[in-house]
Write a protein that holds these residues in place. Sequence first.
Motif, PDB file in Angstrom:
ATOM      1  N   ASN A 175      22.670  11.378   8.247  1.00 42.42           N
ATOM      2  CA  ASN A 175      22.471  12.260   7.075  1.00 42.42           C
ATOM      3  C   ASN A 175      23.105  13.547   7.387  1.00 42.42           C
ATOM      4  O   ASN A 175      23.008  14.274   8.615  1.00 42.42           O
ATOM      5  N   GLY A 176      23.922  14.129   6.388  1.00 40.59           N
ATOM      6  CA  GLY A 176      24.479  15.170   6.464  1.00 40.59           C
ATOM      7  C   GLY A 176      23.688  16.492   7.047  1.00 40.59           C
ATOM      8  O   GLY A 176      24.254  17.440   7.710  1.00 40.59           O
ATOM      9  N   PHE A 177      22.630  16.441   6.470  1.00 41.43           N
ATOM     10  CA  PHE A 177      21.507  17.776   6.471  1.00 41.43           C
ATOM     11  C   PHE A 177      20.914  17.486   7.703  1.00 41.43           C
ATOM     12  O   PHE A 177      20.430  18.388   8.449  1.00 41.43           O
ATOM     13  N   ASP A 178      20.391  16.252   7.875  1.00 41.76           N
ATOM     14  CA  ASP A 178      19.371  15.943   9.203  1.00 41.76           C
ATOM     15  C   ASP A 178      20.020  15.634  10.458  1.00 41.76           C
ATOM     16  O   ASP A 178      19.292  15.326  11.388  1.00 41.76           O
ATOM     17  N   GLY A 179      21.338  15.040  10.387  1.00 37.36           N
ATOM     18  CA  GLY A 179      21.882  14.613  11.686  1.00 37.36           C
ATOM     19  C   GLY A 179      21.796  13.018  11.577  1.00 37.36           C
ATOM     20  O   GLY A 179      21.457  12.275  10.834  1.00 37.36           O
ATOM     21  N   ILE A 180      21.435  12.594  12.811  1.00 29.18           N
ATOM     22  CA  ILE A 180      21.123  11.362  13.096  1.00 29.18           C
ATOM     23  C   ILE A 180      19.933  10.844  13.551  1.00 29.18           C
ATOM     24  O   ILE A 180      19.138  11.574  14.207  1.00 29.18           O
ATOM     25  N   THR A 181      19.482   9.656  12.842  1.00 32.55           N
ATOM     26  CA  THR A 181      17.969   9.091  13.276  1.00 32.55           C
ATOM     27  C   THR A 181      18.214   7.905  13.623  1.00 32.55           C
ATOM     28  O   THR A 181      18.509   6.700  12.950  1.00 32.55           O
ATOM     29  N   GLN A 182      17.819   7.698  15.005  1.00 35.38           N
ATOM     30  CA  GLN A 182      17.990   6.259  15.714  1.00 35.38           C
ATOM     31  C   GLN A 182      16.788   5.596  15.280  1.00 35.38           C
ATOM     32  O   GLN A 182      15.634   5.782  15.197  1.00 35.38           O
ATOM     33  N   LEU A 183      17.276   4.256  14.638  1.00 30.93           N
ATOM     34  CA  LEU A 183      16.101   3.554  14.301  1.00 30.93           C
ATOM     35  C   LEU A 183      15.760   2.312  15.430  1.00 30.93           C
ATOM     36  O   LEU A 183      14.660   2.130  15.592  1.00 30.93           O
ATOM     37  N   TRP A 184      16.750   1.821  15.696  1.00 30.24           N
ATOM     38  CA  TRP A 184      16.637   0.812  16.773  1.00 30.24           C
ATOM     39  C   TRP A 184      17.774   0.643  17.951  1.00 30.24           C
ATOM     40  O   TRP A 184      18.759   1.283  17.639  1.00 30.24           O
ATOM     41  N   ASN A 185      17.405   0.507  19.053  1.00 33.52           N
ATOM     42  CA  ASN A 185      18.264   0.189  20.205  1.00 33.52           C
ATOM     43  C   ASN A 185      17.859  -0.761  20.927  1.00 33.52           C
ATOM     44  O   ASN A 185      16.872  -0.697  21.656  1.00 33.52           O
ATOM     45  N   SER A 186      18.573  -1.941  21.198  1.00 29.37           N
ATOM     46  CA  SER A 186      18.026  -3.143  21.776  1.00 29.37           C
ATOM     47  C   SER A 186      17.940  -3.116  23.253  1.00 29.37           C
ATOM     48  O   SER A 186      17.410  -3.830  23.730  1.00 29.37           O
ATOM     49  N   SER A 187      18.186  -1.956  23.777  1.00 29.39           N
ATOM     50  CA  SER A 187      17.907  -1.583  25.404  1.00 29.39           C
ATOM     51  C   SER A 187      16.629  -1.405  25.458  1.00 29.39           C
ATOM     52  O   SER A 187      16.077  -1.679  26.788  1.00 29.39           O
ATOM     53  N   GLU A 188      15.574  -0.971  24.449  1.00 31.21           N
ATOM     54  CA  GLU A 188      14.163  -0.820  24.852  1.00 31.21           C
ATOM     55  C   GLU A 188      13.516  -1.541  23.522  1.00 31.21           C
ATOM     56  O   GLU A 188      13.478  -1.089  22.412  1.00 31.21           O
ATOM     57  N   LEU A 189      12.814  -2.407  23.919  1.00 31.69           N
ATOM     58  CA  LEU A 189      12.254  -3.354  22.718  1.00 31.69           C
ATOM     59  C   LEU A 189      10.601  -3.792  23.140  1.00 31.69           C
ATOM     60  O   LEU A 189      10.180  -3.641  24.363  1.00 31.69           O
ATOM     61  N   PRO A 190       9.737  -3.979  22.135  1.00 29.39           N
ATOM     62  CA  PRO A 190      10.114  -3.736  20.742  1.00 29.39           C
ATOM     63  C   PRO A 190      10.064  -2.423  20.192  1.00 29.39           C
ATOM     64  O   PRO A 190       9.838  -1.464  20.877  1.00 29.39           O
ATOM     65  N   GLN A 191      10.927  -2.023  19.232  1.00 32.02           N
ATOM     66  CA  GLN A 191      11.078  -0.915  18.375  1.00 32.02           C
ATOM     67  C   GLN A 191      10.797  -0.912  17.092  1.00 32.02           C
ATOM     68  O   GLN A 191      11.068  -2.193  16.309  1.00 32.02           O
ATOM     69  N   GLU A 192      10.079  -0.106  16.391  1.00 33.79           N
ATOM     70  CA  GLU A 192       9.713  -0.208  15.091  1.00 33.79           C
ATOM     71  C   GLU A 192      10.082   1.168  14.379  1.00 33.79           C
ATOM     72  O   GLU A 192      10.042   2.297  14.778  1.00 33.79           O
ATOM     73  N   PHE A 193      10.372   1.145  12.995  1.00 31.49           N
ATOM     74  CA  PHE A 193      10.203   2.364  12.127  1.00 31.49           C
ATOM     75  C   PHE A 193       9.845   2.097  10.904  1.00 31.49           C
ATOM     76  O   PHE A 193       9.535   0.839  10.466  1.00 31.49           O
TER      77      PHE A 193
ATOM     78  N   ASP B   2       0.811  -1.078   0.120  1.00 31.22           N
ATOM     79  CA  ASP B   2       0.015  -0.018  -0.142  1.00 31.22           C
ATOM     80  C   ASP B   2       0.802   1.306   0.081  1.00 31.22           C
ATOM     81  O   ASP B   2       0.959   1.786  -0.768  1.00 31.22           O
ATOM     82  N   ARG B   3       1.376   1.554   0.935  1.00 29.18           N
ATOM     83  CA  ARG B   3       2.155   2.901   1.242  1.00 29.18           C
ATOM     84  C   ARG B   3       3.501   2.507   1.819  1.00 29.18           C
ATOM     85  O   ARG B   3       4.726   3.206   1.650  1.00 29.18           O
ATOM     86  N   GLY B   4       3.712   1.528   2.452  1.00 29.05           N
ATOM     87  CA  GLY B   4       4.889   0.991   3.220  1.00 29.05           C
ATOM     88  C   GLY B   4       4.716  -0.055   4.376  1.00 29.05           C
ATOM     89  O   GLY B   4       3.440  -0.596   4.330  1.00 29.05           O
ATOM     90  N   GLY B   5       5.558  -0.150   5.178  1.00 35.74           N
ATOM     91  CA  GLY B   5       5.154  -0.967   6.429  1.00 35.74           C
ATOM     92  C   GLY B   5       6.205  -0.701   7.629  1.00 35.74           C
ATOM     93  O   GLY B   5       7.246   0.115   7.229  1.00 35.74           O
ATOM     94  N   LYS B   6       5.975  -1.445   8.607  1.00 33.51           N
ATOM     95  CA  LYS B   6       6.674  -1.088   9.682  1.00 33.51           C
ATOM     96  C   LYS B   6       7.832  -2.309   9.833  1.00 33.51           C
ATOM     97  O   LYS B   6       7.491  -3.501   9.671  1.00 33.51           O
ATOM     98  N   LEU B   7       9.149  -1.928  10.182  1.00 33.81           N
ATOM     99  CA  LEU B   7      10.163  -2.848  10.318  1.00 33.81           C
ATOM    100  C   LEU B   7      10.574  -2.836  11.890  1.00 33.81           C
ATOM    101  O   LEU B   7      10.894  -1.881  12.428  1.00 33.81           O
ATOM    102  N   GLN B   8      10.237  -3.891  12.625  1.00 37.10           N
ATOM    103  CA  GLN B   8      10.163  -3.940  13.958  1.00 37.10           C
ATOM    104  C   GLN B   8      11.405  -5.000  14.382  1.00 37.10           C
ATOM    105  O   GLN B   8      11.789  -6.096  13.879  1.00 37.10           O
ATOM    106  N   LEU B   9      12.065  -4.374  15.597  1.00 37.91           N
ATOM    107  CA  LEU B   9      12.908  -5.260  16.264  1.00 37.91           C
ATOM    108  C   LEU B   9      12.337  -5.862  17.616  1.00 37.91           C
ATOM    109  O   LEU B   9      12.033  -4.874  18.450  1.00 37.91           O
ATOM    110  N   ARG B  10      12.124  -7.107  17.620  1.00 35.43           N
ATOM    111  CA  ARG B  10      11.278  -7.840  18.520  1.00 35.43           C
ATOM    112  C   ARG B  10      12.222  -8.383  19.723  1.00 35.43           C
ATOM    113  O   ARG B  10      11.794  -8.172  20.786  1.00 35.43           O
ATOM    114  N   SER B  11      13.418  -8.747  19.390  1.00 36.91           N
ATOM    115  CA  SER B  11      14.312  -9.186  20.520  1.00 36.91           C
ATOM    116  C   SER B  11      15.590  -9.533  19.986  1.00 36.91           C
ATOM    117  O   SER B  11      15.616  -9.622  18.859  1.00 36.91           O
ATOM    118  N   VAL B  12      16.439  -9.615  20.990  1.00 36.49           N
ATOM    119  CA  VAL B  12      17.900  -9.553  20.587  1.00 36.49           C
ATOM    120  C   VAL B  12      18.612 -10.596  21.698  1.00 36.49           C
ATOM    121  O   VAL B  12      18.403 -10.490  22.588  1.00 36.49           O
TER     122      VAL B  12
END
Length: 189
Positions: A62-80, A40-50
């Motif tokens: 990104n040089g213009f927008d800086g850093i975008t954190q997607l996942w960090n295993s210290s807090e789960l689940p996480q998705e983007f 449809d438009r896209g989807g969510k990529l989820q980190l469930r466990s590590v």
Amino acid sequence: YEFLQLDKNREAYVVPQTQIASVIWLGWNTQDPAVVEQLDRGGKLQLRSVSGPGNVSVFLQNGFDGITQLWNSSELPQEFWVDANTHTHANWVFTKPGNYRLDVAFNAKLKDGSEIEVPASLTFAVGDEASGEVDSSQTVAPKNQESLTQEQSEGNPVTLWLIISACAVVVVVATAFVAAKARRAKNAA
């Protein structure tokens, strides 16, 4: 880079966002024509466990927008969110050497209104002494994690492509691990 949770004066193990010869170049891709046609438009990529000896972070720089954190295993689940028809590479940072398993899932709505969920496990051998065998006693998962389900239609090209892509990533990681071991053995000789 405080979000990486690195100990001061300690090494980190990084698979960079930019391509470097002889280093695996990890990312995701929703550009396959069958995926673009049905997603449809896209989807969510989820980190469930590590499972692994340290923390895992995935981020974009990104040089213009800086850093975008997607996942960090210290807090789960996480998705983007992953837009349809995109191809992206990210920085993957491991805080300690060893073997890691990341349980992930891609969840999306298709143009026909149905929803898919495609779980996969990614295995990483980090550092010179890593064997590729993951110790599941080191698993970090959310406290209220529900059982994983896979809702998909048989023969659905999007689902089939996503499963094949996840398996290909695991094969590439395993191949890179074997190639790195072979290079170290050759250089030691």
